[in-house]
Scaffold this active site. Structure first.
Site, short mmCIF file in Angstrom:
data_model
loop_
_atom_site.label_atom_id
_atom_site.label_comp_id
_atom_site.label_asym_id
_atom_site.label_seq_id
_atom_site.Cartn_x
_atom_site.Cartn_y
_atom_site.Cartn_z
N THR A 1 -76.52 59.06 -64.65
CA THR A 1 -77.30 59.53 -63.67
C THR A 1 -78.46 58.47 -63.55
O THR A 1 -78.86 58.02 -62.37
CB THR A 1 -77.76 60.87 -63.67
OG1 THR A 1 -76.72 61.94 -63.90
CG2 THR A 1 -78.98 61.36 -62.70
N LYS B 1 -71.67 77.30 -58.31
CA LYS B 1 -72.67 77.31 -59.47
C LYS B 1 -72.65 78.59 -60.12
O LYS B 1 -72.00 79.73 -59.53
CB LYS B 1 -74.10 77.29 -59.00
CG LYS B 1 -75.12 76.93 -60.15
CD LYS B 1 -75.33 75.61 -60.12
CE LYS B 1 -76.09 74.98 -61.33
NZ LYS B 1 -76.22 73.69 -61.58
N LYS C 1 -74.44 67.81 -52.36
CA LYS C 1 -74.40 66.42 -53.27
C LYS C 1 -73.26 66.01 -53.32
O LYS C 1 -72.78 65.07 -53.19
CB LYS C 1 -74.93 66.93 -54.71
CG LYS C 1 -75.18 65.69 -55.47
CD LYS C 1 -75.58 66.28 -56.83
CE LYS C 1 -76.87 66.89 -57.17
NZ LYS C 1 -77.50 66.73 -58.45
P1 NAD Z 1 -83.03 66.17 -70.88
O1 NAD Z 1 -83.39 67.12 -71.64
O2 NAD Z 1 -81.96 65.14 -71.47
O3 NAD Z 1 -84.53 65.20 -70.86
C1 NAD Z 1 -85.69 65.94 -70.04
C2 NAD Z 1 -86.83 65.12 -70.61
O4 NAD Z 1 -87.70 65.76 -69.86
C3 NAD Z 1 -87.15 65.13 -72.00
O5 NAD Z 1 -87.67 64.01 -72.25
C4 NAD Z 1 -88.35 66.10 -72.09
O6 NAD Z 1 -89.30 65.82 -73.07
C5 NAD Z 1 -89.03 65.77 -70.93
N1 NAD Z 1 -89.85 66.92 -70.14
C6 NAD Z 1 -89.64 68.24 -70.21
N2 NAD Z 1 -90.64 69.09 -69.45
C7 NAD Z 1 -91.51 68.01 -69.01
C8 NAD Z 1 -92.74 68.13 -68.29
N3 NAD Z 1 -93.23 68.77 -68.01
N4 NAD Z 1 -93.10 66.71 -68.06
C9 NAD Z 1 -92.73 65.68 -68.57
N5 NAD Z 1 -91.61 65.76 -69.11
C10 NAD Z 1 -91.00 66.64 -69.47
O7 NAD Z 1 -82.63 66.28 -69.30
P2 NAD Z 1 -81.84 65.35 -68.33
O8 NAD Z 1 -80.47 65.48 -68.51
O9 NAD Z 1 -82.65 64.24 -68.43
O10 NAD Z 1 -82.27 66.16 -66.95
C11 NAD Z 1 -83.58 65.75 -66.30
C12 NAD Z 1 -83.68 66.52 -65.04
O11 NAD Z 1 -82.74 65.84 -64.17
C13 NAD Z 1 -83.22 67.88 -64.82
O12 NAD Z 1 -84.16 68.43 -63.92
C14 NAD Z 1 -81.80 67.74 -64.50
O13 NAD Z 1 -81.28 69.21 -63.74
C15 NAD Z 1 -81.67 66.83 -63.80
N6 NAD Z 1 -80.57 66.19 -63.48
C16 NAD Z 1 -79.66 65.83 -64.62
C17 NAD Z 1 -78.58 65.16 -64.52
C18 NAD Z 1 -77.73 64.60 -65.68
O14 NAD Z 1 -76.50 64.10 -65.47
N7 NAD Z 1 -77.90 64.75 -66.95
C19 NAD Z 1 -78.03 65.00 -63.18
C20 NAD Z 1 -78.47 65.40 -62.15
C21 NAD Z 1 -79.86 65.98 -62.10
#
Ligand code: NAD
Length: 366
Positions: free
Chosen positions: A149, A77, A65
């Protein structure tokens, strides 16, 4: 111990450190995968069931990445075995103990990940003088609050629009997970003319072909409700979002949500990967065979780490957005153009691109 060596290849890992600390009860692992481009940046994950394998895979994902984004950072990590919802004092003890244990490993800069946040990063920095994803008061750029993101996902969609002839104006989008990533992806894409026709969270989903209103979804979430309670929309089972009638599907929740048993139900023309590893092994190849384009996670969702790298150098929010836009749109254009020319799935092209950059950086070292 044997399994660890199974992960080593020409790129890394460079260092693996297992930490146990009787006083604090800490059990943790740090993997510094590759630092050819600079000190590694990667999240610190806390979960009761984290595994060494997860740590190795995520460290490599960060190498790719960061290299793809052109950042002067390698990948690493750290993981801590523990329940992130434990009382704050216990969590602080573990985080501070980890920080002290890795203090001398200057080739690793910790950031937030599942189970850790900006406060945890403030504790880290207090102990060892370095961490990214810090609170604003410590010079941090709060990447989830500003939607770094999600902004990057929209930049990816704009770049793909031209290469794939998939106009965003009028495009129907479906977003799985309305959290920091999914919500901001929707907020950045709707103003470009896209229509959010389906959305889900951990408790269910909602569909409205006429378009869901973001302010109403935000109000539901702010009130602690599920998006499934959206008035007037058709409720759907949580996992049915994968099969939504849409042009762009954005998984932004959990890993492995696209699996052998549901991959053929996908109707989108493009899958824009907001979550990390949302597609199980082999499923991206079958999407490619059906003419569905995938923008791989480590290309599409790099907005967060780009923001962290800008923060590390003392930059501000507008500098972070400019860098995210530039890096992601260039990468998407290159990955998709190469994939089109070679007839290969985009992930293969993307991994090659990242590996090329890591190897070039490695060639410049002693
Ligand atoms: P978050 O906790 O803010 O949001 C996650 C959302 O997904 C919530 O609305 C939750 O209710 C929902 N959710 C959980 N399980 C679910 C399911 N089975 N089906 C549908 N919805 C579901 O998390 P985030 O920061 O938005 O991260 C989401 C994903 O993106 C993760 O995989 C994380 O590793 C990845 N990610 C995040 C970032 C970042 O900047 N926050 C960057 C790169 C990757």
């Amino acid at each position: 111990m044997g399994e660890r060596f199974g992960f080593a290849d020409a790129l890394g890992p460079e260092k693996v450190i297992e930490i146990t600390d009787q006083n604090s009860g800490l059990r943790a692992l740090l993997v510094v995968d590759n630092t050819a481009a600079g000190p590694s940046i990667g999240g610190c994950r806390m979960a009761p069931d984290v595994t060494a394998e997860e740590c190795f895979r995520l460290a490599r994902a960060m190498t790719f990445k960061n290299a793809a984004a052109g950042l002067p950072h390698g990948g690493g990590k750290s993981v801590i075995v523990g329940d992130p919802k434990m009382p704050a004092a216990g969590k602080e003890r573990l985080i501070r103990a980890l920080a002290r244990a890795i203090g001398e490993i200057e080739s690793y800069i910790p950031g937030p990940d599942m189970g850790t946040d900006e406060v945890a990063m403030a504790w880290m920095r207090d102990e060892i003088g370095r961490a990214v994803g810090l609170p604003r008061e410590l010079g941090g750029i709060p990447l989830d609050e500003i939607g770094a993101t999600g902004f990057g996902l929209a930049a990816a969609a704009r770049a793909a629009e031209e290469v794939l002839d998939l106009p965003l104006s009028g495009a129907r989008i479906a977003v799985q997970g309305y959290g920091a990533v999914g919500r901001w992806a929707a907020h950045n894409l709707v103003p470009l003319g896209a229509r959010l026709v389906a959305v889900s969270d951990s408790r269910g989903g909602a569909v409205d072909p006429a378009g869901l209103v973001l302010a109403r979804l935000d109000a539901l979430k702010a009130a602690g409700d599920s998006v499934a309670a959206y008035p007037g929309a058709t409720p759907i089972a949580r996992d049915d979002i994968i099969a939504a009638e849409c042009d762009i599907l954005i998984p932004a929740a959990r890993p492995d949500v696209i699996r052998a048993e549901n991959v053929d139900s996908i109707k989108a023309r493009m899958v824009l990967e907001g979550a990390n590893i949302p597609a199980a092994a082999g499923t991206e190849d079958s999407l490619h065979a059906r003419g569905i384009w995938v923008i791989p996670d480590f290309i599409a969702n790099a907005g967060g780490v780009i923001c962290a790298a800008v923060e590390y150098r003392g930059g501000d929010q507008s500098g972070a957005f400019a860098r995210i836009e530039d890096a992601i749109s260039r990468n998407v254009t290159e990955v998709l153009s190469r994939a089109q020319a070679e007839g290969t799935p985009p992930r293969r092209t993307a991994v090659r691109l990242a590996e090329e950059r890591v190897r070039k950086a490695m060639a410049l070292r002693r």
